[in-house]
Design a protein around this motif. Structure first.
Motif, PDB file in Angstrom:
ATOM      1  N   GLN A   1       0.760  -1.265   0.063  1.00  0.00           N
ATOM      2  CA  GLN A   1      -0.132  -0.069   0.115  1.00  0.00           C
ATOM      3  C   GLN A   1       0.930   1.271  -0.073  1.00  0.00           C
ATOM      4  O   GLN A   1       0.563   2.285  -0.777  1.00  0.00           O
ATOM      5  N   GLU A   2       1.865   1.166   0.779  1.00  0.00           N
ATOM      6  CA  GLU A   2       2.823   2.317   1.009  1.00  0.00           C
ATOM      7  C   GLU A   2       3.461   2.829  -0.524  1.00  0.00           C
ATOM      8  O   GLU A   2       3.424   3.818  -0.704  1.00  0.00           O
ATOM      9  N   LEU A   3       4.038   1.811  -1.125  1.00  0.00           N
ATOM     10  CA  LEU A   3       4.582   2.073  -2.353  1.00  0.00           C
ATOM     11  C   LEU A   3       3.586   2.535  -3.293  1.00  0.00           C
ATOM     12  O   LEU A   3       3.864   3.580  -4.303  1.00  0.00           O
ATOM     13  N   ALA A   4       2.308   1.982  -3.442  1.00  0.00           N
ATOM     14  CA  ALA A   4       1.277   2.310  -4.313  1.00  0.00           C
ATOM     15  C   ALA A   4       1.060   3.863  -3.931  1.00  0.00           C
ATOM     16  O   ALA A   4       1.018   4.489  -5.128  1.00  0.00           O
ATOM     17  N   MET A   5       0.700   4.244  -2.809  1.00  0.00           N
ATOM     18  CA  MET A   5       0.273   5.578  -2.565  1.00  0.00           C
ATOM     19  C   MET A   5       1.350   6.420  -2.744  1.00  0.00           C
ATOM     20  O   MET A   5       1.399   7.678  -3.210  1.00  0.00           O
ATOM     21  N   GLN A   6       2.716   6.125  -2.727  1.00  0.00           N
ATOM     22  CA  GLN A   6       3.821   6.963  -3.095  1.00  0.00           C
ATOM     23  C   GLN A   6       4.107   7.119  -4.311  1.00  0.00           C
ATOM     24  O   GLN A   6       3.991   8.490  -4.879  1.00  0.00           O
ATOM     25  N   ILE A   7       3.454   6.017  -5.284  1.00  0.00           N
ATOM     26  CA  ILE A   7       3.643   6.296  -6.670  1.00  0.00           C
ATOM     27  C   ILE A   7       2.550   7.394  -7.217  1.00  0.00           C
ATOM     28  O   ILE A   7       2.429   7.901  -8.242  1.00  0.00           O
ATOM     29  N   VAL A   8       1.249   7.060  -6.544  1.00  0.00           N
ATOM     30  CA  VAL A   8       0.135   7.901  -6.806  1.00  0.00           C
ATOM     31  C   VAL A   8       0.420   9.252  -6.672  1.00  0.00           C
ATOM     32  O   VAL A   8      -0.018  10.169  -7.420  1.00  0.00           O
ATOM     33  N   ARG A   9       1.287   9.903  -5.530  1.00  0.00           N
ATOM     34  CA  ARG A   9       1.423  11.031  -5.117  1.00  0.00           C
ATOM     35  C   ARG A   9       2.296  11.612  -6.219  1.00  0.00           C
ATOM     36  O   ARG A   9       2.006  12.676  -6.952  1.00  0.00           O
ATOM     37  N   VAL A  10       3.450  10.950  -6.753  1.00  0.00           N
ATOM     38  CA  VAL A  10       4.132  11.330  -7.909  1.00  0.00           C
ATOM     39  C   VAL A  10       3.460  11.515  -9.102  1.00  0.00           C
ATOM     40  O   VAL A  10       3.614  12.497  -9.706  1.00  0.00           O
ATOM     41  N   ALA A  11       2.497  10.451  -9.382  1.00  0.00           N
ATOM     42  CA  ALA A  11       1.964  10.583 -10.561  1.00  0.00           C
ATOM     43  C   ALA A  11       0.837  11.829 -10.757  1.00  0.00           C
ATOM     44  O   ALA A  11       0.575  12.524 -11.905  1.00  0.00           O
ATOM     45  N   GLU A  12       0.256  12.122  -9.500  1.00  0.00           N
ATOM     46  CA  GLU A  12      -0.639  13.331  -9.558  1.00  0.00           C
ATOM     47  C   GLU A  12       0.124  14.603  -9.718  1.00  0.00           C
ATOM     48  O   GLU A  12      -0.490  15.679 -10.040  1.00  0.00           O
ATOM     49  N   THR A  13       1.397  14.656  -9.116  1.00  0.00           N
ATOM     50  CA  THR A  13       2.155  15.808  -9.322  1.00  0.00           C
ATOM     51  C   THR A  13       2.536  16.305 -10.752  1.00  0.00           C
ATOM     52  O   THR A  13       2.581  17.131 -11.004  1.00  0.00           O
ATOM     53  N   TYR A  14       2.950  15.195 -11.283  1.00  0.00           N
ATOM     54  CA  TYR A  14       3.379  15.504 -12.980  1.00  0.00           C
ATOM     55  C   TYR A  14       2.279  14.959 -13.822  1.00  0.00           C
ATOM     56  O   TYR A  14       2.108  15.738 -15.004  1.00  0.00           O
ATOM     57  N   GLY A  15       1.207  14.147 -13.435  1.00  0.00           N
ATOM     58  CA  GLY A  15       0.197  14.087 -14.322  1.00  0.00           C
ATOM     59  C   GLY A  15      -0.789  15.438 -14.437  1.00  0.00           C
ATOM     60  O   GLY A  15      -1.442  15.370 -15.297  1.00  0.00           O
ATOM     61  N   GLY A  16      -0.747  16.025 -13.235  1.00  0.00           N
ATOM     62  CA  GLY A  16      -1.641  17.296 -13.023  1.00  0.00           C
ATOM     63  C   GLY A  16      -1.265  18.215 -14.253  1.00  0.00           C
ATOM     64  O   GLY A  16      -2.160  18.674 -14.890  1.00  0.00           O
ATOM     65  N   ALA A  17      -0.266  18.237 -14.540  1.00  0.00           N
ATOM     66  CA  ALA A  17       0.345  19.100 -15.448  1.00  0.00           C
ATOM     67  C   ALA A  17      -0.024  18.992 -16.732  1.00  0.00           C
ATOM     68  O   ALA A  17      -0.293  19.786 -17.771  1.00  0.00           O
ATOM     69  N   LEU A  18      -0.432  17.633 -17.123  1.00  0.00           N
ATOM     70  CA  LEU A  18      -0.771  17.114 -18.259  1.00  0.00           C
ATOM     71  C   LEU A  18      -2.301  16.688 -18.474  1.00  0.00           C
ATOM     72  O   LEU A  18      -2.864  16.388 -19.766  1.00  0.00           O
ATOM     73  N   GLY A  19      -2.902  17.037 -17.320  1.00  0.00           N
ATOM     74  CA  GLY A  19      -4.356  16.777 -17.588  1.00  0.00           C
ATOM     75  C   GLY A  19      -4.912  15.172 -17.322  1.00  0.00           C
ATOM     76  O   GLY A  19      -5.897  14.928 -17.726  1.00  0.00           O
ATOM     77  N   ILE A  20      -4.003  14.528 -16.414  1.00  0.00           N
ATOM     78  CA  ILE A  20      -4.258  13.216 -16.405  1.00  0.00           C
ATOM     79  C   ILE A  20      -4.805  12.930 -15.130  1.00  0.00           C
ATOM     80  O   ILE A  20      -4.298  13.274 -13.942  1.00  0.00           O
ATOM     81  N   ARG A  21      -5.756  12.004 -14.802  1.00  0.00           N
ATOM     82  CA  ARG A  21      -6.165  11.459 -13.560  1.00  0.00           C
ATOM     83  C   ARG A  21      -5.693  10.247 -13.131  1.00  0.00           C
ATOM     84  O   ARG A  21      -5.731   9.229 -14.028  1.00  0.00           O
ATOM     85  N   THR A  22      -5.269  10.196 -11.804  1.00  0.00           N
ATOM     86  CA  THR A  22      -5.000   8.919 -11.411  1.00  0.00           C
ATOM     87  C   THR A  22      -5.816   8.588 -10.155  1.00  0.00           C
ATOM     88  O   THR A  22      -6.343   9.117  -9.394  1.00  0.00           O
ATOM     89  N   VAL A  23      -6.110   7.192 -10.163  1.00  0.00           N
ATOM     90  CA  VAL A  23      -6.842   6.475  -9.049  1.00  0.00           C
ATOM     91  C   VAL A  23      -6.211   5.566  -8.387  1.00  0.00           C
ATOM     92  O   VAL A  23      -5.441   4.499  -9.080  1.00  0.00           O
ATOM     93  N   ALA A  24      -5.991   5.252  -7.015  1.00  0.00           N
ATOM     94  CA  ALA A  24      -5.541   4.226  -6.288  1.00  0.00           C
ATOM     95  C   ALA A  24      -6.364   3.190  -6.103  1.00  0.00           C
ATOM     96  O   ALA A  24      -7.451   3.314  -5.687  1.00  0.00           O
ATOM     97  N   LEU A  25      -5.970   1.848  -6.519  1.00  0.00           N
ATOM     98  CA  LEU A  25      -6.707   0.662  -6.070  1.00  0.00           C
ATOM     99  C   LEU A  25      -5.892  -0.231  -5.191  1.00  0.00           C
ATOM    100  O   LEU A  25      -4.932  -0.800  -5.777  1.00  0.00           O
ATOM    101  N   ILE A  26      -5.746  -0.080  -3.869  1.00  0.00           N
ATOM    102  CA  ILE A  26      -5.024  -0.736  -3.025  1.00  0.00           C
ATOM    103  C   ILE A  26      -5.877  -1.390  -1.879  1.00  0.00           C
ATOM    104  O   ILE A  26      -6.915  -1.183  -1.328  1.00  0.00           O
ATOM    105  N   GLY A  27      -5.277  -2.710  -1.570  1.00  0.00           N
ATOM    106  CA  GLY A  27      -5.978  -3.559  -0.754  1.00  0.00           C
ATOM    107  C   GLY A  27      -6.038  -2.788   0.883  1.00  0.00           C
ATOM    108  O   GLY A  27      -4.919  -2.135   1.040  1.00  0.00           O
ATOM    109  N   GLY A  28      -6.861  -3.215   1.458  1.00  0.00           N
ATOM    110  CA  GLY A  28      -7.151  -2.579   2.941  1.00  0.00           C
ATOM    111  C   GLY A  28      -7.875  -1.561   3.059  1.00  0.00           C
ATOM    112  O   GLY A  28      -8.338  -1.130   4.029  1.00  0.00           O
ATOM    113  N   ALA A  29      -8.255  -0.922   1.765  1.00  0.00           N
ATOM    114  CA  ALA A  29      -9.085   0.215   1.776  1.00  0.00           C
ATOM    115  C   ALA A  29     -10.366  -0.056   1.328  1.00  0.00           C
ATOM    116  O   ALA A  29     -10.714  -1.270   0.787  1.00  0.00           O
TER     117      ALA A  29
END
Length: 536
Positions: free
Chosen positions: A112-140
């Motif tokens: 979960q931790e690594l997945a959420m870390q990747i999500v944060r990076v993707a939202e930071t750089y993907g936001g500049a390109l208009g790309i939406r990111t969704v997290a699908l992690i176990g435990g949530a």
């Protein structure tokens, strides 16, 4: 006037310095922008990199980004913390068509931790390109994640089991996915996620791009690469980087102590080194609670992560640790997988790693992105062979460490101090010498004053008498031995004579009594008259 002129000159000099520094900064920024732009990245991504303070591209980024932008499969293997996430995420984001409201790419992570870390990076750089990111992690909560999938995100990041579950519910159309990245591939396979990964890879578009990412390369990975990758570009350790998957900025060492001493070793390390944060690894999760309570009793701000820690609680624990509110974080290998704390200076292994792969992922939490770090294993005397074994497998020189004078030094290194230390020892040695001399003098005095002790040779009178005897013989006929004896030697003989006579008299009396026993009176008187008793 002179003071005014000096002030004017000083102001002009300061302005000139500021201008030079600004020019240098501009040139540096321009060089960084040019370096990333040369890799083929979109201008919007380059500007975002500049805003985030990212310097020049790392070796793995420089080697991977151009090839991945072309749509080639890839194998990214380089030391932990070397920038692999941006190496695959930047080209992946750039290849996504933001105008299409469909999921075009997935990134799989083991925790979960690594997945959420990747999500944060993707939202930071993907936001500049208009790309939406969704997290699908176990435990949530699955229901909330399904609601987010209704927004048609272009990128999905998650753990293999949860992503496969959502796909099986037909909320994630895999046939639309054209790009897939498997981060920490070796760890996913070792945790039993290989089946989920391969099921997802079978469901995506046939004309797809697949990238495997890891710090190490296992046999299972090699077999999967041959099955799923087509003509992949490989980025291994760059020249000067270690082949074991760890950056050279990490120092590796171990400290020896009994099991009952390990908590005290952690206490001493934390008190003396005062790290901004430290990650403590354990092999057995049952020890986490015990270790947590003991360190809290010692007054440390400490928290713990279990493999089954709920997502919300896990996020809160990591937030406090990143912000420095918690100084020590205890975790198992599974729970700590993917933890990325910028500038984490210290990793303590309460128990040695089970194997070389586990050690790489533990030690790799520090020394990231070129920063220095320290990894310390706490070992019992019976476990020190593990350091030798891991050293041979990984090509690492492990050093035995000890805390001395508040510093972490090699066990064989002498204390600092030199003359100062010698000056401290000199009075102690002098005092010890004086005490020893006084003790010897006292012992000699007691031996001299105690009668009957033959502690000193001069007190023996016999050798003197023997030495004088030959000189007393004028012609060899005299008998000087008895005459030469001093009075002190003659006294014992004189004193012994009455004692001998008394014993003889008593013996004679006993003999006489035995003879007279039972005899008639007239016979007793006759015998006594013939043998009168010696009055002496």
């Amino acid at each position: 006037m002179n003071e005014t002129n000096e002030a004017i000159e000083a102001n002009e000099a300061n302005k000139a310095n500021e201008t030079n520094e600004a020019n240098k900064a501009n040139k540096t920024n321009e060089a960084i922008e040019a370096a990333f732009a040369a890799l083929g990245l979109d201008e919007r991504l380059v500007l975002k990199l500049k805003e985030e303070g990212i310097g020049a591209p790392t070796s793995v980024q420089a080697g991977a980004i151009p090839a991945l932008l072309e749509g080639r499969d890839g194998i990214l293997r380089s030391p932990t913390g070397s920038g692999k996430t941006l190496a695959y995420l930047l080209p992946l984001l750039q290849r996504i068509d933001a105008a299409k409201k469909e999921t075009q790419a997935i990134v799989l992570a083991p925790t979960q931790e690594l997945a959420m870390q990747i999500v944060r990076v993707a939202e930071t750089y993907g936001g500049a390109l208009g790309i939406r990111t969704v997290a699908l992690i176990g435990g949530a909560a699955l229901s909330r994640q399904l609601d987010r999938m209704k927004t048609k995100p272009q990128l999905v990041v998650g753990t293999p089991g949860r992503v496969r579950e959502v796909a099986s519910l037909r909320k994630l159309p895999l046939h639309q996915v054209r790009m897939a990245v498997v981060d920490e591939t070796d760890r996913i396979f070792s945790l039993g996620g290989k089946g989920d990964v391969e099921s997802l890879l079978r469901g995506i578009d046939r004309e797809r791009q697949i990238v495997f990412v890891s710090a190490t390369r296992t046999d299972a990975m090699k077999e999967a690469e041959s099955r799923w990758l087509r003509g992949p570009v490989e980025t291994g350790a760059a020249e000067g980087e270690a082949e074991h998957g760890l950056p050279g900025s990490i120092k590796h060492g171990f400290m020896v102590g009994e099991k009952r001493e390990k908590v005290d070793l952690i206490r001493r390390i934390a008190r003396n080194l005062k790290p901004s944060g430290a990650l403590i690894f354990v092999n057995d999760i049952e020890r986490i609670g015990e270790l947590l309570s003991k360190l809290r009793y010692e007054g440390f701000s400490v928290d713990a992560l279990y493999g089954d820690t709920p997502g919300k609680e896990r996020g809160e624990v990591m937030r406090k640790f990143r912000e420095g509110k918690t100084k020590l974080l205890i975790a198992s290998d599974v729970a700590a997988r993917g933890i990325d704390v910028p500038g984490l200076p210290l990793v303590i292994q309460y128990e040695p790693a089970l194997d070389a792969e586990h050690y790489v992922h533990r030690a790799g939490r520090t020394g990231r992105m070129g920063k220095t770090g320290q990894s310390i294993m706490l070992m019992t005397p019976q476990e020190t062979f593990i350091a030798t074994k891991l050293g041979k497998q990984l090509g690492i020189a492990f050093e035995e460490l000890r805390l001395r004078e508040g510093k972490l030094l090699a066990a064989g290194k002498k204390r600092s101090g030199g003359r100062a230390a010698a000056a401290k020892e000199e009075p102690r040695a002098k005092a010890a010498s004086q005490a020893k001399s006084a003790t010897q003098a006292k012992s000699a005095s007691q031996a001299k004053s105690t009668p009957g002790k033959k502690s000193a040779p001069p007190a023996k009178p016999v050798p003197e008498a023997k030495a004088a005897a030959p000189q007393a013989k004028p012609g060899g006929q005299a008998r000087p031995m008895k005459e030469a004896k001093p009075a002190s030697q003659a006294k014992p003989d004189l004193a012994a004579k009455p004692q001998t006579q008394t014993k003889a008299k008593a013996k004679a009396d006993r003999k006489k009594d035995s003879k007279n026993k039972g005899a008639p009176r007239w016979l007793k008187e006759k015998r006594n008259a013939s043998n009168p008793v010696d009055p002496s």
